[in-house]
Write a protein that holds these residues in place. Structure first.
Motif, short mmCIF file in Angstrom:
data_model
loop_
_atom_site.label_atom_id
_atom_site.label_comp_id
_atom_site.label_asym_id
_atom_site.label_seq_id
_atom_site.Cartn_x
_atom_site.Cartn_y
_atom_site.Cartn_z
N LYS A 70 0.95 -1.16 -0.03
CA LYS A 70 -0.04 -0.10 0.02
C LYS A 70 1.07 1.14 -0.25
CE LYS A 70 -3.93 -2.20 0.43
NZ LYS A 70 -5.15 -2.02 1.45
N SER A 115 -6.69 -2.61 -2.34
CA SER A 115 -7.28 -3.89 -1.75
C SER A 115 -7.62 -4.57 -2.92
CB SER A 115 -8.32 -3.68 -0.85
OG SER A 115 -7.92 -2.89 0.30
N ARG A 118 -5.00 -7.00 -5.44
CA ARG A 118 -4.06 -7.90 -4.68
C ARG A 118 -4.23 -9.34 -5.57
NH1 ARG A 118 -5.26 -6.21 1.53
NH2 ARG A 118 -7.31 -6.66 0.57
N THR A 133 -1.40 -5.20 4.27
CA THR A 133 -2.47 -5.50 5.38
C THR A 133 -3.39 -6.39 4.82
OG1 THR A 133 -3.93 -3.41 4.41
CG2 THR A 133 -2.16 -3.06 6.20
N THR A 135 -5.47 -9.71 4.66
CA THR A 135 -5.86 -10.85 5.81
C THR A 135 -6.11 -12.18 5.05
OG1 THR A 135 -7.43 -9.08 6.88
CG2 THR A 135 -8.12 -11.47 6.93
N ARG A 140 -10.23 -16.18 -0.46
CA ARG A 140 -8.81 -15.76 -1.02
C ARG A 140 -7.65 -16.83 -1.39
NH1 ARG A 140 -8.01 -9.93 2.35
NH2 ARG A 140 -9.70 -8.64 1.35
N SER A 182 -12.13 -5.37 0.33
CA SER A 182 -11.68 -5.68 1.20
C SER A 182 -12.50 -6.38 2.64
CB SER A 182 -11.53 -4.08 2.15
OG SER A 182 -12.78 -3.58 2.53
N THR A 183 -12.04 -7.18 3.34
CA THR A 183 -13.03 -7.69 4.46
C THR A 183 -13.73 -6.86 5.19
OG1 THR A 183 -10.99 -7.86 5.97
CG2 THR A 183 -11.43 -9.67 4.41
N PRO A 184 -13.16 -5.69 5.86
CA PRO A 184 -14.11 -4.89 6.29
C PRO A 184 -15.35 -4.23 5.70
CG PRO A 184 -11.95 -4.24 6.94
CD PRO A 184 -11.99 -5.13 5.47
N TYR A 203 -8.14 3.87 1.45
CA TYR A 203 -8.66 4.48 2.54
C TYR A 203 -8.55 5.83 2.85
CZ TYR A 203 -9.17 -0.65 3.78
OH TYR A 203 -9.79 -1.74 3.83
N THR A 220 -11.93 0.18 8.87
CA THR A 220 -10.93 -1.24 8.61
C THR A 220 -10.06 -1.60 9.61
OG1 THR A 220 -9.24 -1.61 6.76
CG2 THR A 220 -9.07 0.54 7.68
N ASP A 221 -8.89 -2.04 9.48
CA ASP A 221 -8.10 -2.47 10.43
C ASP A 221 -7.78 -1.35 11.68
OD1 ASP A 221 -8.39 -5.12 8.93
OD2 ASP A 221 -6.77 -4.82 8.11
N ILE A 224 -4.56 0.15 10.57
CA ILE A 224 -4.62 1.17 9.55
C ILE A 224 -5.05 2.58 10.13
CG2 ILE A 224 -5.54 1.84 7.34
CD1 ILE A 224 -5.59 -1.32 6.84
N1 GLU Z 1 -7.23 -6.53 6.24
C1 GLU Z 1 -8.11 -6.24 5.42
C2 GLU Z 1 -8.18 -6.90 4.11
O1 GLU Z 1 -7.23 -7.57 3.54
C3 GLU Z 1 -8.31 -4.72 5.31
C4 GLU Z 1 -7.27 -3.90 5.07
C5 GLU Z 1 -7.01 -3.95 3.51
O2 GLU Z 1 -7.88 -3.69 2.59
O3 GLU Z 1 -5.85 -3.87 3.03
O4 GLU Z 1 -9.20 -6.59 3.28
#
Ligand code: GLU
Length: 298
Positions: A70, A115, A118, A133, A135, A140, A182-184, A203, A220-221, A224
């Motif tokens: 990032k 995000s 990736r 960052t 997860t 995934r 993203s997971t959030p 973000y 988010t995390d 971050i």
């Molecule tokens: N760790 C979470 C994810 O991989 C949120 C942070 C991000 O988006 O990089 O989705």
């Protein structure tokens, strides 16, 4: 070290929005105000040999390891005005793993990932690994592999300092911003459907919206969010009640088991020999009480 920005106009906007603020999360001013630790130096293992790994062999032949990180997350992976290379804990993890795989810091090319790109970047070979960052989760793992985890974060909320939002249950009818892929963002959709989810690719755009009042919270995390809060002290705060576990892995191309084993070994070594702690204190502040996770060699 070389860095390569993959044409994402938003980064310039994000950096603009953050310029003029303190460089929270950078080595000059760690996100949580921790120690002014010295820059870690990693010894390059010149005799590293992961010949069974196609990815490693191709990178070795090219003399360059491409790592997706990032560029707008203070303390973790961040490019600041005036700094040539990204900085943060993820960047240090990449350098320490790279060194153990035989790549000197100037042989690492940092490529910006957001995000949502990736998995595609790993699948298409745009990068050899992702330290962003990221997860580890089963969905995934269908398309990429993970070494690690090297850290465990938790989903939290960033709000205005005077906000009455005290947890995700207070988000009903409020605008909450997160990032595509993203997971959030997924968790808000799945578990807090009464909230109005706004998404961007990064973000830092969410933080700009929070500052202007266009959204009521950013999610988010916590790792971050703490970096953004440190940059906007007195204006923004992290709620501080994490409501998920986000184990950070090093994303790798799928089915390159030799590489996954080598990266897991490298992370384990750095946790055992103190380099992990040094990297943490250099970028995020005091590591006291911070748990080193157990490597999951699935
Ligand atoms: N760790 C979470 C994810 O991989 C949120 C942070 C991000 O988006 O990089 O989705």
């Amino acid at each position: 070290m070389k860095k390569l920005s993959v044409a994402i106009a938003s980064v310039a906007v994000g950096l603009l929005a953050l310029s003029g603020c303190g460089q929270g999360g950078t080595p000059d001013n760690p996100a949580d105000g921790g120690s002014q630790a010295a820059a870690p130096e990693y010894t390059v293992n010149e005799s590293a040999d992961v010949a069974d790994s196609k990815t490693w062999q191709a990178a070795k032949d090219a003399g360059q390891l491409k790592v997706g990180v990032k560029f707008d997350q203070p303390g973790l992976g961040n490019v600041t005005t005036g700094s040539e290379d990204p900085e943060g804990f993820d960047i240090e993890i990449a350098k320490m793993v790279g060194a153990q795989l035989g790549f000197a810091p100037d042989q690492i090319e940092f490529v910006e990932t957001v995000s949502a790109n990736r998995e595609p970047f790993l699948q298409q070979g745009t990068v050899d690994m992702v330290v962003a960052t990221y997860t580890i989760n089963d969905e995934r793992k269908q398309v990429v592999d993970f070494a690690g985890p090297y850290y465990v974060a938790g989903q939290d909320l960033l709000v205005q300092a005077d906000s009455d939002i005290a947890g995700p249950e207070d988000l009903a009818g409020r605008k909450v911003c997160s990032v595509d892929g993203s997971t959030p963002a997924q968790r808000i959709q799945d578990e807090y459907g009464d909230a109005e989810l706004v998404t961007y690719d990064t973000y830092s755009k969410c933080v700009t919206d929070l500052q202007s009042g266009a959204v009521d919270a950013v999610t988010t995390d916590d790792a971050i969010l703490r970096g953004y809060a440190a940059q906007n002290e007195g204006e923004l705060k992290v709620v501080g009640k994490p409501f998920s576990e986000e184990p950070y892995g090093i994303g790798l191309p799928k089915d390159d088991t030799a590489l996954r084993n080598a990266v897991n070994d490298a992370v384990q070594t750095s946790m055992d020999d103190g380099q992990w702690t040094e990297a943490f204190e250099y970028t995020l502040g005091s590591a006291e009480g911070v748990q080193m996770p157990e490597i999951d060699r699935y």
